[in-house]
Scaffold this active site. Structure first.
Site, PDB file in Angstrom:
ATOM      1  N   ASP A 143      -9.941 -12.694  50.214  1.00  0.00           N
ATOM      2  CA  ASP A 143     -10.221 -11.659  51.240  1.00  0.00           C
ATOM      3  C   ASP A 143     -11.606 -11.879  52.224  1.00  0.00           C
ATOM      4  O   ASP A 143     -12.262 -11.457  51.586  1.00  0.00           O
ATOM      5  CB  ASP A 143     -10.090 -10.201  50.594  1.00  0.00           C
ATOM      6  N   GLU A 187     -10.995 -20.128  54.487  1.00  0.00           N
ATOM      7  CA  GLU A 187     -11.563 -18.979  54.512  1.00  0.00           C
ATOM      8  C   GLU A 187     -12.838 -18.760  54.180  1.00  0.00           C
ATOM      9  O   GLU A 187     -13.545 -19.310  53.017  1.00  0.00           O
ATOM     10  CB  GLU A 187     -10.714 -18.069  53.264  1.00  0.00           C
ATOM     11  N   LYS A 225       1.180 -10.253  47.047  1.00  0.00           N
ATOM     12  CA  LYS A 225       0.052  -9.296  47.022  1.00  0.00           C
ATOM     13  C   LYS A 225      -0.082  -8.674  45.593  1.00  0.00           C
ATOM     14  O   LYS A 225       0.629  -8.489  44.655  1.00  0.00           O
ATOM     15  CB  LYS A 225       0.083  -8.084  48.152  1.00  0.00           C
ATOM     16  N   CYS A 257     -10.922  30.905  24.771  1.00  0.00           N
ATOM     17  CA  CYS A 257     -10.090  30.563  25.616  1.00  0.00           C
ATOM     18  C   CYS A 257      -9.296  29.037  25.575  1.00  0.00           C
ATOM     19  O   CYS A 257      -8.088  28.506  25.351  1.00  0.00           O
ATOM     20  CB  CYS A 257     -10.344  30.692  27.173  1.00  0.00           C
TER      21      CYS A 257
HETATM   22  S1  IVH Z   1      -2.605 -20.056  54.249  1.00  0.00           S
HETATM   23  C1  IVH Z   1       0.461 -19.877  57.805  1.00  0.00           C
HETATM   24  N1  IVH Z   1      -3.968 -19.813  51.882  1.00  0.00           N
HETATM   25  O1  IVH Z   1      -4.509 -14.991  54.699  1.00  0.00           O
HETATM   26  C2  IVH Z   1      -0.900 -18.917  57.138  1.00  0.00           C
HETATM   27  N2  IVH Z   1      -4.305 -18.091  53.920  1.00  0.00           N
HETATM   28  O2  IVH Z   1      -2.372 -13.430  55.952  1.00  0.00           O
HETATM   29  C3  IVH Z   1      -1.879 -19.937  56.684  1.00  0.00           C
HETATM   30  N3  IVH Z   1      -5.828 -16.408  53.327  1.00  0.00           N
HETATM   31  O3  IVH Z   1      -5.266 -15.871  57.894  1.00  0.00           O
HETATM   32  C4  IVH Z   1      -2.810 -19.143  55.802  1.00  0.00           C
HETATM   33  N4  IVH Z   1      -6.459 -17.324  51.263  1.00  0.00           N
HETATM   34  O4  IVH Z   1      -7.142 -15.658  56.178  1.00  0.00           O
HETATM   35  C5  IVH Z   1      -3.434 -19.397  53.207  1.00  0.00           C
HETATM   36  N5  IVH Z   1      -5.041 -19.574  50.223  1.00  0.00           N
HETATM   37  C6  IVH Z   1      -4.854 -19.109  51.322  1.00  0.00           C
HETATM   38  C7  IVH Z   1      -5.605 -17.998  51.836  1.00  0.00           C
HETATM   39  C8  IVH Z   1      -5.136 -17.525  52.993  1.00  0.00           C
HETATM   40  C9  IVH Z   1      -6.604 -16.286  52.278  1.00  0.00           C
HETATM   41  C10 IVH Z   1      -5.721 -15.507  54.298  1.00  0.00           C
HETATM   42  C11 IVH Z   1      -6.022 -16.310  55.815  1.00  0.00           C
HETATM   43  C12 IVH Z   1      -4.856 -15.925  56.705  1.00  0.00           C
HETATM   44  C13 IVH Z   1      -4.360 -14.863  55.803  1.00  0.00           C
HETATM   45  C14 IVH Z   1      -2.658 -14.690  56.028  1.00  0.00           C
END
Ligand code: IVH
Length: 684
Positions: free
Chosen positions: A118, A195, A333, A450
């Site tokens: 995150d 990230e 999630k 009570c």
């Molecule tokens: S793959 C096609 N791998 O989640 C999307 N995203 O909801 C490519 N994120 O914008 C993303 N960990 O900020 C991918 N292991 C991970 C991730 C990840 C966090 C975030 C990323 C992305 C968002 C998508």
């Protein structure tokens, strides 16, 4: 809600969600957590699904992605930075697998699972092996150039690592691929995506420091990371000590699998989460997800799920993209730790020292993977601080193993029907006048007995000779009372696994067992039920006599003192006590609550009325003269029969009064025996 109310609620939700969007995405301000905002969006989404005529193009549910700020130079992405689709359960995941399996018939899938960090997604471009440009995701097509700030992150190499002899070969790349990568390193471009995250430790330290300096605090680690990257002064972003983890090597070198892609990125000098795991099928994915959902606190930074990726890259172009994201990836999630719900009422609990504590009883809400219905409100000061009213939509939070609490009110969602929360004038248990503790916020019941009396009452109901609820002993009951989960016996029947989970001594399994044990005892022998009520002078034997003589709770309620006293061995005092109990307003309310919570009584087997109608199902139609329909139903049930509202081939008798309805004709068609009122009266 009727249509008009639904329309109003939708309008309010849209406005509120949009306000938070603006605060968050445009002004970089945060008022409520993502989880809470998601929860509101979810409510809106569901209302719109059920009432599609109210969907408008400006609804937040119709939006994909946000828009970049103006303060940075814009960067057009070489290929879009997409989003992921979300899944919330194994069922969702299975549906997804079934859907993609249809596109590549006869194939099975293996997966690469990554923890979903995150933080803030960024893309990094390396020219001739040197870091040239880094950008945020922005709206997916155009991002912001944040190169200078990314350079302050130590885990981002400023120059890509020169692979050692044989390293690429070890991960299964062939000579052609290795040459291609080497050429790109020397004279081409390599793009990496991943990230940026802030650890919880850094987040806590920074906030401590900011507090001392009187600076505004960071809302959460993600905000810390995002704020730092989108900070115009790189010096400030440096003090925030971020980390970067790779999730894609965006330049295509003909990798076989997503796992291999990660290994190649690692060789080029990037950090790859060592927790990421290859899973050969969905059941392994579930195990990985469940483990990390329970152990996410072990990671130094926040994770909100697992990114499940079809590992075989050959399948990616076949599966393709749909809308905002690829079909070959799914964000599975973790359960959110915050949700929104409505407060239905506030109950006041009397503690051991007589102090009254308020508990919010809420519409069931899923938080942290479980359903909860209660949250503590602590005391009147807390109620004032929150500004909470009965009927309010609130944000509740359940972090780790603690009792859920109300953390925020959303006053913009008020309808005007909300009510102030007031301290009761009389103790809800014993009706003594409540007094304010001098110099404190607390109020208390001055009756020193009570608490103990109430505990005894509750324990008696659950005891072996009364309702006999396994596992519901005095210690547990005391815990439930202390936490404000149970005030009277009817409250036992509203407990959820989620309510019990955070209590000491409650593992998930025992919470599950107790909820089940309570639910198994919803149908109670009438005599045990009466005994369990703890009416003065009524012991086990007299409860059996009462049950035998009257056969149903309804009849006991209506009985006169003379009728009760007419039972052999029942004295005057006892008759008066029973009559008094069943004619007390509070007791009748309690019986009503028990009924509302699904508790039912069974006529004493072998005693009471002879069960002459046992196994027979009756349908009533038309007007009866000698008795009301309700009376007829009671009679049938007393004698062991069943009453149904519709005719089927399982119906044994149709009782036809004057001017019978369509049930009569249906019965005739099905060949059900039809009797008139006279015959019916004979039977009963
Ligand atoms: S793959 C096609 N791998 O989640 C999307 N995203 O909801 C490519 N994120 O914008 C993303 N960990 O900020 C991918 N292991 C991970 C991730 C990840 C966090 C975030 C990323 C992305 C968002 C998508």
């Amino acid at each position: 809600m009727d249509k008009q109310e639904i329309k109003k609620r939708i309008a309010k939700l849209k406005k509120e969600i949009d306000r938070h969007r603006y605060l968050y995405h445009v002004l970089d301000k945060i008022e409520i957590s993502d989880a809470a905002l998601d929860s509101l969006k979810n409510e809106l989404f569901k209302l719109e699904m059920d009432n599609p005529e109210f969907i408008t193009p400006d609804s937040p549910t119709q939006r994909i992605g946000g828009k970049p700020l103006d303060k940075f130079i814009k960067v057009i992405h070489s290929r879009p930075m997409m989003s992921l689709f979300d899944s919330f359960s194994p069922e969702d995941m299975k549906d997804w697998e079934d859907r993609i399996a249809k596109l590549v018939p006869g194939r099975t899938f293996d997966y690469y699972c990554e923890l979903k960090l995150d933080g803030l997604a960024v893309t990094l471009k390396y020219e001739k092996g040197v870091f040239r440009e880094g950008a945020t995701r922005g709206d997916g097509k155009i991002g912001e150039d944040v190169t200078q700030n990314l350079k302050t992150i130590e885990s981002i190499p400023l120059r890509l690592r020169e692979p050692e002899e044989g390293e690429f070969k070890k991960i299964g790349l062939d000579i052609g691929q290795i040459k291609q990568i080497k050429t790109a390193l020397e004279k081409g471009e390599i793009e990496i995506r991943g990230e940026t995250v802030m650890t919880r430790r850094v987040f806590d330290e920074l906030n401590k420091k900011y507090k001392k300096e009187g600076k505004p605090l960071l809302a959460n680690p993600r905000n810390g990371a995002a704020g730092s990257i989108r900070q115009l002064d790189p010096k400030l972003s440096a003090e925030r000590k971020l980390s970067f983890y790779v999730y894609a090597l965006a330049t295509d070198f003909g990798f076989k699998s997503h796992e291999q892609e990660h290994k190649a990125a690692e060789i080029l000098g990037f950090k790859v989460l060592k927790e990421n795991k290859y899973c050969k099928n969905l059941s392994e994915v579930y195990k990985f997800h469940d483990y990390w959902e329970k152990n996410r606190e072990k990671m130094p930074f926040e994770c909100d799920g697992v990114v499940v990726v079809v590992n075989n890259l050959k399948l990616w172009p076949v599966l393709g993209i749909v809308g905002k994201g690829p079909r070959y990836m799914m964000a599975y999630k973790f359960a959110a730790l915050e949700a929104t719900t409505k407060i239905k009422e506030v109950v006041w609990q009397v503690g051991r020292t007589g102090i009254l504590t308020p508990t919010a009883v809420m519409e069931p809400a899923r938080v942290g993977g479980v359903t909860i219905t209660h949250a503590t409100l602590h005391n009147m000061d807390e109620i004032k601080r929150l500004g909470v009213k009965i009927g309010d939509t609130v944000i509740i939070q359940r972090a780790g193993d603690v009792i859920p609490k109300v953390v925020k009110v959303l006053p913009n969602l008020r309808s005007g029907e909300e009510r102030e929360i007031r301290v009761p004038k009389k103790c809800p248990m014993c009706e003594s006048e409540v007094v304010k503790v001098p110099g404190e916020v607390a109020y208390r019941c001055p009756n020193t007995n009570c608490y103990a009396v109430n505990l005894r009452r509750l324990t008696h109901w659950a005891s072996k000779n009364a309702v006999d609820i396994e596992g519901l002993g005095p210690k547990i009951i005391e815990q439930l009372v202390k936490e404000g989960l149970v005030r009277d016996i009817s409250d036992f029947y509203t407990l959820t696994i989620g309510d019990l989970g955070p209590l000491e001594r409650f593992a998930e399994k025992s919470a599950d067992n107790l909820v089940k044990a309570i639910s198994d005892r919803k149908k109670i022998d009438l005599n045990r039920f009466i005994y369990g009520l703890g009416i003065r002078h009524v012991g086990e034997e007299s409860a059996i006599e009462l049950a035998k003589r009257f056969g149903s709770l309804e009849k006991i309620k209506k009985a006169s003192p003379e009728e009760i006293g007419g039972i052999y061995d029942f004295g005057n005092v006892m008759a008066k006590s029973i009559f008094g109990w069943f004619n007390d307003k509070h007791n009748l309310e309690l019986l009503e609550k028990l009924e509302k919570n699904g508790v039912r009584t069974k006529t004493l087997a072998g005693g009471g009325k002879k069960q002459v109608l046992a196994g027979k199902t009756f349908v009533l139609t038309g007007t009866l003269v000698g008795l009301t329909r309700e009376e007829a139903k009671v009679k049938i049930r007393e004698l062991g029969g069943d009453v149904s509202s519709s005719v089927s081939k399982n119906t044994d008798f149709i009782v036809a009064g004057a001017e019978p309805g369509s049930k009569y004709e249906k019965g005739e068609k099905l060949g059900v025996k039809i009797i008139d009122e006279k015959e019916f009266l004979k039977m009963i």
